[in-house]
Write an enzyme that holds these catalytic residues in place. Structure first.
Site, PDB file in Angstrom:
ATOM      1  N   ARG A 107       4.623  -3.600 -12.306  1.00 34.57           N
ATOM      2  CA  ARG A 107       4.940  -2.567 -11.180  1.00 34.57           C
ATOM      3  C   ARG A 107       6.352  -2.459 -11.065  1.00 34.57           C
ATOM      4  O   ARG A 107       7.181  -3.291 -10.847  1.00 34.57           O
ATOM      5  CB  ARG A 107       4.424  -3.260  -9.809  1.00 34.57           C
ATOM      6  CG  ARG A 107       4.451  -2.594  -8.486  1.00 34.57           C
ATOM      7  CD  ARG A 107       3.628  -3.270  -7.429  1.00 34.57           C
ATOM      8  NE  ARG A 107       3.731  -2.812  -6.155  1.00 34.57           N
ATOM      9  CZ  ARG A 107       2.908  -1.945  -5.731  1.00 34.57           C
ATOM     10  NH1 ARG A 107       1.826  -1.632  -6.277  1.00 34.57           N
ATOM     11  NH2 ARG A 107       3.308  -1.348  -4.363  1.00 34.57           N
ATOM     12  N   HIS A 134      -0.042   6.084 -10.196  1.00 31.58           N
ATOM     13  CA  HIS A 134      -0.803   4.699  -9.602  1.00 31.58           C
ATOM     14  C   HIS A 134      -2.083   4.821  -9.951  1.00 31.58           C
ATOM     15  O   HIS A 134      -2.890   4.794  -8.985  1.00 31.58           O
ATOM     16  CB  HIS A 134      -0.572   4.603  -8.026  1.00 31.58           C
ATOM     17  CG  HIS A 134      -0.579   3.304  -7.483  1.00 31.58           C
ATOM     18  ND1 HIS A 134      -0.887   2.307  -8.270  1.00 31.58           N
ATOM     19  CD2 HIS A 134      -0.626   2.883  -6.258  1.00 31.58           C
ATOM     20  CE1 HIS A 134      -1.209   1.153  -7.595  1.00 31.58           C
ATOM     21  NE2 HIS A 134      -0.668   1.503  -6.131  1.00 31.58           N
ATOM     22  N   GLN A 137      -4.729   2.066  -8.341  1.00 35.41           N
ATOM     23  CA  GLN A 137      -5.160   2.569  -6.929  1.00 35.41           C
ATOM     24  C   GLN A 137      -6.461   3.806  -7.019  1.00 35.41           C
ATOM     25  O   GLN A 137      -7.318   3.561  -6.203  1.00 35.41           O
ATOM     26  CB  GLN A 137      -3.992   3.219  -6.224  1.00 35.41           C
ATOM     27  CG  GLN A 137      -4.547   3.462  -4.683  1.00 35.41           C
ATOM     28  CD  GLN A 137      -5.060   2.212  -4.097  1.00 35.41           C
ATOM     29  OE1 GLN A 137      -4.280   1.437  -3.792  1.00 35.41           O
ATOM     30  NE2 GLN A 137      -6.333   2.737  -3.354  1.00 35.41           N
ATOM     31  N   ASP A 229      -1.120   8.824   2.762  1.00 37.02           N
ATOM     32  CA  ASP A 229      -0.239   7.624   2.227  1.00 37.02           C
ATOM     33  C   ASP A 229       0.996   7.699   3.074  1.00 37.02           C
ATOM     34  O   ASP A 229       1.148   8.613   4.018  1.00 37.02           O
ATOM     35  CB  ASP A 229       0.051   7.939   0.935  1.00 37.02           C
ATOM     36  CG  ASP A 229       0.759   6.441   0.234  1.00 37.02           C
ATOM     37  OD1 ASP A 229       0.796   5.514   1.000  1.00 37.02           O
ATOM     38  OD2 ASP A 229       1.303   6.571  -1.022  1.00 37.02           O
ATOM     39  N   CYS A 268      -4.150   4.303   0.829  1.00 34.22           N
ATOM     40  CA  CYS A 268      -3.962   3.073  -0.122  1.00 34.22           C
ATOM     41  C   CYS A 268      -3.533   2.043   0.537  1.00 34.22           C
ATOM     42  O   CYS A 268      -3.453   0.891   0.127  1.00 34.22           O
ATOM     43  CB  CYS A 268      -3.212   3.571  -1.403  1.00 34.22           C
ATOM     44  SG  CYS A 268      -1.693   3.937  -0.867  1.00 34.22           S
ATOM     45  N   ARG A 296      -9.757  -2.596  -4.931  1.00 31.92           N
ATOM     46  CA  ARG A 296      -8.623  -2.749  -5.535  1.00 31.92           C
ATOM     47  C   ARG A 296      -9.125  -4.096  -6.768  1.00 31.92           C
ATOM     48  O   ARG A 296      -8.685  -3.895  -7.991  1.00 31.92           O
ATOM     49  CB  ARG A 296      -7.420  -3.026  -5.098  1.00 31.92           C
ATOM     50  CG  ARG A 296      -6.772  -1.894  -4.373  1.00 31.92           C
ATOM     51  CD  ARG A 296      -6.206  -0.665  -5.313  1.00 31.92           C
ATOM     52  NE  ARG A 296      -5.419  -1.298  -6.293  1.00 31.92           N
ATOM     53  CZ  ARG A 296      -4.164  -1.597  -6.104  1.00 31.92           C
ATOM     54  NH1 ARG A 296      -3.574  -1.057  -4.947  1.00 31.92           N
ATOM     55  NH2 ARG A 296      -3.435  -1.799  -7.123  1.00 31.92           N
TER      56      ARG A 296
END
Length: 317
Positions: A107, A134, A137, A229, A268, A296
């Site tokens: 990450r 991402h 996700q 987001d 998310c 997730r």
């Protein structure tokens, strides 16, 4: 060996295999304690290294629990407490970790770091997030939408807010699964044109399309899924100016009313409550954000299995 750097790494068939596997494994665990391994323990003896250069809650917890439930173990590595934080190259780190572990999840900020890690690792590398995309996700998001009973092909997704990494992966998914995305965002905050261009090339023979709408109402109109987001990502500066530009794109009851009556709301997380979305939307009956967060875990399990070649075919679309 398969790297999962973006959704296109697996293609539509590979991601579809992930969704099917995730659904099956999630259902099979109904009523089980979280720490109990799956009955088949398919990754027994495997070790996942998780490298964090950015803060994390869901990615850290879900990947840790994913490898445990699959029968393996994990090593958590923060850049600030490893030699990465003191100047060791990504390439050298990849070479070393490949001799200790069976897969690496990173990450990070710069997608070039992800590419360099994959170029020099001899084990699967997974994109846990970069500033550009991402994909993990979005596997969870697709899983959540499928669970809501919405068919992916032909659906309409409305994105409200910043043209960021999460949106890039949603647009990539649109091209793979033949659905539309109406991107509601202010000028100056558009997503990377290359993602839109590639998705629309894949959608050329369908009725679906990725479009940019300056009017948030037009973006939300008749949407099956409404997504947003945080407006200001980790480390971004000059947040006041950006928040002012984003305010008309807040997902609230008035805007949500323009979507389909049974539209699903996704975020998310983490959420800046009262900014990109109001509490009544985040906690309302159309919100699936907690299911999305749980998914997730199930998505990461399927991604790991795909990387080890235990599900899916050749990974091409």
């Amino acid at each position: 060996m398969r790297h999962f750097l973006n959704l296109s790494s697996a293609g539509a068939d590979g991601v579809a295999a992930m969704l099917s596997e995730a659904l099956d494994r999630k259902q099979a665990r109904t009523g089980w304690p979280k720490g109990k391994a799956d009955a088949d323990r398919p990754l027994d003896g495997h070790v996942l290294a998780m490298v964090f250069e950015k803060s994390s809650t869901r990615t850290r917890a879900s990947f840790d629990m994913a490898i445990r439930q699959l029968g393996g173990t994990s090593i958590v590595m923060d850049a600030g407490t490893t030699q990465l934080g003191r100047g060791e190259t990504i390439a050298d780190t990849a070479r070393v970790l490949s001799r200790y572990v069976d897969a690496i999840m990173i990450r990070t900020d710069d997608p070039a770091k992800l590419d360099e890690l994959a170029a020099h690792a001899t084990v699967p590398v997974i994109n846990g997030l970069t500033d550009r995309s991402h994909p993990c996700q979005i596997v969870a998001d697709l899983l959540t939408v499928v669970e809501q009973g919405i068919s992916l092909p032909g659906s309409k997704w409305a994105w409200l807010g910043d043209g960021n990494n999460v949106l890039h992966s949603i647009v990539e998914a649109a091209g793979l699964f033949q659905f539309s995305v109406a991107v509601g965002c202010p000028e100056g905050f558009d997503p990377d044109e290359s993602f839109i261009r590639e998705a629309n090339a894949r959608l050329a023979n369908s009725n679906a399309r990725v479009t940019i709408e300056r009017d948030p109402v037009r973006a939300a109109a008749d949407a099956d899924i409404v997504v947003t987001d945080t407006w200001v990502s980790m480390g971004q500066q000059d947040s006041g100016k950006k928040i002012a530009a984003m305010t008309p794109y807040q997902v609230n009851a008035e805007l949500m009313a323009h979507a389909k009556p049974r539209a699903t709301f996704l975020h998310c997380l983490p959420a800046h409550r009262g900014e990109e979305a109001t509490d009544d939307i985040l906690d309302g009956k159309q919100s699936a954000i907690w299911e999305e967060a749980e998914n997730r875990l199930h998505a990461q399990k399927a991604i790991l299995l795909w990387c080890f070649g235990l599900i899916g075919h050749d990974g091409t679309n």
